[in-house]
Write an enzyme that holds these catalytic residues in place. Structure first.
Site, mmCIF file in Angstrom:
data_model
loop_
_atom_site.group_PDB
_atom_site.id
_atom_site.type_symbol
_atom_site.label_atom_id
_atom_site.label_comp_id
_atom_site.label_asym_id
_atom_site.label_seq_id
_atom_site.Cartn_x
_atom_site.Cartn_y
_atom_site.Cartn_z
ATOM 1 N N ASP A 1 1.537 0.005 12.059
ATOM 2 C CA ASP A 1 1.331 -1.325 12.647
ATOM 3 C C ASP A 1 2.587 -2.192 12.644
ATOM 4 O O ASP A 1 2.504 -3.413 12.608
ATOM 5 C CB ASP A 1 0.183 -2.042 11.898
ATOM 6 C CG ASP A 1 0.485 -2.214 10.422
ATOM 7 O OD1 ASP A 1 1.483 -1.639 9.928
ATOM 8 O OD2 ASP A 1 -0.275 -2.928 9.739
ATOM 9 N N GLY B 1 0.837 -1.200 0.000
ATOM 10 C CA GLY B 1 0.000 0.000 0.000
ATOM 11 C C GLY B 1 0.868 1.244 0.000
ATOM 12 O O GLY B 1 1.869 1.286 0.701
ATOM 13 N N ASP C 1 4.510 -4.111 6.372
ATOM 14 C CA ASP C 1 5.118 -5.326 6.946
ATOM 15 C C ASP C 1 5.269 -6.445 5.927
ATOM 16 O O ASP C 1 6.250 -7.182 5.950
ATOM 17 C CB ASP C 1 4.376 -5.780 8.205
ATOM 18 C CG ASP C 1 2.942 -6.192 7.937
ATOM 19 O OD1 ASP C 1 2.364 -5.729 6.946
ATOM 20 O OD2 ASP C 1 2.403 -6.994 8.736
ATOM 21 N N ASP D 1 -0.774 2.820 8.557
ATOM 22 C CA ASP D 1 -1.384 2.078 9.668
ATOM 23 C C ASP D 1 -0.583 2.121 10.973
ATOM 24 O O ASP D 1 -1.136 1.828 12.030
ATOM 25 C CB ASP D 1 -1.599 0.605 9.277
ATOM 26 C CG ASP D 1 -2.444 0.470 8.025
ATOM 27 O OD1 ASP D 1 -3.308 1.340 7.811
ATOM 28 O OD2 ASP D 1 -2.233 -0.485 7.249
ATOM 29 N N ARG E 1 -6.216 -1.164 9.133
ATOM 30 C CA ARG E 1 -6.216 -2.642 9.084
ATOM 31 C C ARG E 1 -6.469 -3.220 10.471
ATOM 32 O O ARG E 1 -7.439 -2.849 11.110
ATOM 33 C CB ARG E 1 -4.928 -3.150 8.440
ATOM 34 C CG ARG E 1 -4.844 -2.725 6.981
ATOM 35 C CD ARG E 1 -4.101 -3.690 6.154
ATOM 36 N NE ARG E 1 -2.682 -3.674 6.460
ATOM 37 C CZ ARG E 1 -1.749 -4.227 5.727
ATOM 38 N NH1 ARG E 1 -2.082 -4.856 4.622
ATOM 39 N NH2 ARG E 1 -0.495 -4.176 6.057
ATOM 40 N N THR F 1 3.812 2.947 6.015
ATOM 41 C CA THR F 1 2.396 2.578 5.930
ATOM 42 C C THR F 1 1.617 3.540 6.818
ATOM 43 O O THR F 1 2.107 3.904 7.893
ATOM 44 C CB THR F 1 2.144 1.123 6.388
ATOM 45 O OG1 THR F 1 0.749 0.994 6.725
ATOM 46 C CG2 THR F 1 2.944 0.733 7.617
ATOM 47 N N ARG G 1 1.318 -5.103 -5.745
ATOM 48 C CA ARG G 1 1.370 -6.331 -4.957
ATOM 49 C C ARG G 1 1.771 -7.432 -5.943
ATOM 50 O O ARG G 1 1.426 -7.374 -7.122
ATOM 51 C CB ARG G 1 0.019 -6.601 -4.305
ATOM 52 C CG ARG G 1 -0.309 -5.506 -3.275
ATOM 53 C CD ARG G 1 -1.294 -5.973 -2.222
ATOM 54 N NE ARG G 1 -1.115 -5.246 -0.966
ATOM 55 C CZ ARG G 1 -1.684 -4.072 -0.673
ATOM 56 N NH1 ARG G 1 -2.458 -3.471 -1.555
ATOM 57 N NH2 ARG G 1 -1.483 -3.504 0.487
HETATM 58 P P1 ADP Z 1 2.338 -4.104 2.748
HETATM 59 O O1 ADP Z 1 3.789 -4.102 2.433
HETATM 60 O O2 ADP Z 1 1.724 -2.742 2.597
HETATM 61 O O3 ADP Z 1 2.051 -4.764 4.072
HETATM 62 P P2 ADP Z 1 1.453 -6.525 1.361
HETATM 63 O O4 ADP Z 1 1.297 -7.277 2.624
HETATM 64 O O5 ADP Z 1 0.433 -6.663 0.297
HETATM 65 O O6 ADP Z 1 1.588 -4.949 1.613
HETATM 66 O O7 ADP Z 1 2.870 -6.923 0.730
HETATM 67 C C1 ADP Z 1 3.345 -6.335 -0.454
HETATM 68 C C2 ADP Z 1 4.083 -7.360 -1.268
HETATM 69 O O8 ADP Z 1 5.190 -7.861 -0.524
HETATM 70 C C3 ADP Z 1 3.281 -8.592 -1.629
HETATM 71 O O9 ADP Z 1 2.483 -8.413 -2.779
HETATM 72 C C4 ADP Z 1 4.367 -9.621 -1.889
HETATM 73 O O10 ADP Z 1 4.929 -9.460 -3.181
HETATM 74 C C5 ADP Z 1 5.426 -9.235 -0.853
HETATM 75 N N1 ADP Z 1 5.278 -10.081 0.339
HETATM 76 C C6 ADP Z 1 4.353 -9.987 1.320
HETATM 77 N N2 ADP Z 1 4.467 -10.978 2.229
HETATM 78 C C7 ADP Z 1 5.516 -11.736 1.813
HETATM 79 C C8 ADP Z 1 6.167 -12.933 2.304
HETATM 80 N N3 ADP Z 1 5.767 -13.535 3.426
HETATM 81 N N4 ADP Z 1 7.200 -13.422 1.594
HETATM 82 C C9 ADP Z 1 7.631 -12.813 0.471
HETATM 83 N N5 ADP Z 1 7.062 -11.712 -0.042
HETATM 84 C C10 ADP Z 1 6.042 -11.160 0.606
#
Ligand code: ADP
Length: 319
Positions: free
Chosen positions: A129, A11, A103, A127, A171, A125, A72
């Site tokens: 969080d 995000g 995260d 959030d 979230r 972010t 994503r």
């Molecule tokens: P944010 O970073 O805002 O929390 P997401 O949780 O959607 O957003 O994560 C963004 C991107 O980071 C995901 O689309 C994926 O490509 C990568 N990602 C998230 N979790 C993992 C994980 N456990 N292992 C590897 N890549 C991850």
């Protein structure tokens, strides 16, 4: 360390641009080349990257969103995707990567670290969080956007006898709701970390009504549930006219506040310093106004702690 790369992922958050700027300028200051990767991990897998110059990050410190765009990427969650990303980084002779994101994105950086590629994470972010930092980049801007919106709602609220429910983002975290509720003197703050019984909320509303309050404001974190459902329950229980506002995506945009620009600049510069010192798998952050860094693994294992003292205070001030 001759060349590093930077990407934004997940995000978007206001201040990401200020952070990219700091990474690029700090690296060039130390005579290191910087590649900007477009569209987060998706672009990394595709090798969608370009050399950035001092001027590439001119005039962006005040802009919301991210000039590198974000995405994503499902494929990156797999080992195969991560190896593809490393292949592209090596092909482009990149020695270290800085990931700016939430995260999930920082978890992704950890995966590359575990596969032997130097990575540093910057928490960004709205959030707030993520453990290991008092604030994430974007939180302060989102908070101020919420305050501005609530102030406006409050103006119209004083003209009518109503209960206002305002649903804010976050979230699973209640930080945006707690901070905005405290900053705006809300009657009730509903967050996922602490449950307040429905009866307590109704009691407080009725007590206020009895002492002549013409309106009440309730802040509800999205992690608690739907503002519309909650509003319906309140109206049914109190027979008071109730209005619901879901603030939605306005909370993610806008020009970053001074606090976010300064935070983004400090964290961006620190991330480059860490790479220069050969550090790996670390997340930068701010604690007690000092720029610090922790192992990503340690940060992700820890649960983010909501400030309980602030929550208690909000209750004391809204009797
Ligand atoms: P944010 O970073 O805002 O929390 P997401 O949780 O959607 O957003 O994560 C963004 C991107 O980071 C995901 O689309 C994926 O490509 C990568 N990602 C998230 N979790 C993992 C994980 N456990 N292992 C590897 N890549 C991850």
């Amino acid at each position: 360390m001759k060349r590093i790369a930077v990407l934004t992922s997940g995000g978007d958050a206001p201040g990401m641009n200020a952070s990219i700027r700091a990474v690029v300028r700090k690296a060039i200051y130390h005579s290191i080349e910087v590649f900007g990767v477009y569209n987060g991990y998706q672009g990394l897998i595709e090798g969608n990257m370009q050399k950035m110059e001092l001027g590439s990050v001119g005039d962006i410190i005040h802009r919301g969103g991210t000039i590198l765009r974000s995405a994503r990427c499902e494929q990156f969650v797999t080992d195969e995707g991560q190896w593809k990303a490393i292949e592209q980084l090596k092909k482009n002779k990149v020695d270290g990567l800085i990931v700016i994101g939430g995260d999930g994105s920082i978890r992704g950086a950890q995966k590359l670290t575990e596969k032997g590629f130097l990575c540093i994470g910057i928490p960004a972010t709205i959030d707030n969080d993520i453990a290991g930092t008092d604030f994430t980049i974007g939180f302060d801007t989102a908070l101020n956007t919420i305050i501005e919106a609530i102030d406006k709602i409050r103006d119209t609220a004083t003209s009518h006898e109503r209960t206002y429910i305002i649903e804010v983002m976050g979230r699973d975290a209640g930080d945006l709701a707690l901070w905005s509720g405290l900053a705006d003197g809300a009657e009730s703050i509903l967050i996922p970390e602490y449950t307040e019984s429905f009866e307590e909320v109704i009691d407080r509303l009725q007590r206020g009504h009895e002492r002549g309050k013409r309106h009440s404001i309730i802040i509800l974190a999205e992690g608690v549930g739907s503002g519309f459902n909650y509003g319906k329950r309140i109206q049914e229980a109190t027979n008071m006219e109730t209005r619901v506002t879901v603030l939605g995506y306005i909370q993610r945009g806008g020009s970053p506040t001074a606090a976010d620009r300064v935070l983004a600049s400090r964290l961006g510069a620190k991330a480059v310093d860490l790479l220069l010192n050969g550090k790996n798998g670390r997340m930068v952050g701010l604690q007690h106004n000092a720029v610090i860094d922790h192992p990503i693994l340690q940060v992700l294992e820890k649960e983010n702690q909501l400030n309980k003292e602030m929550y208690e205070l909000s209750k004391e001030l809204s009797i």
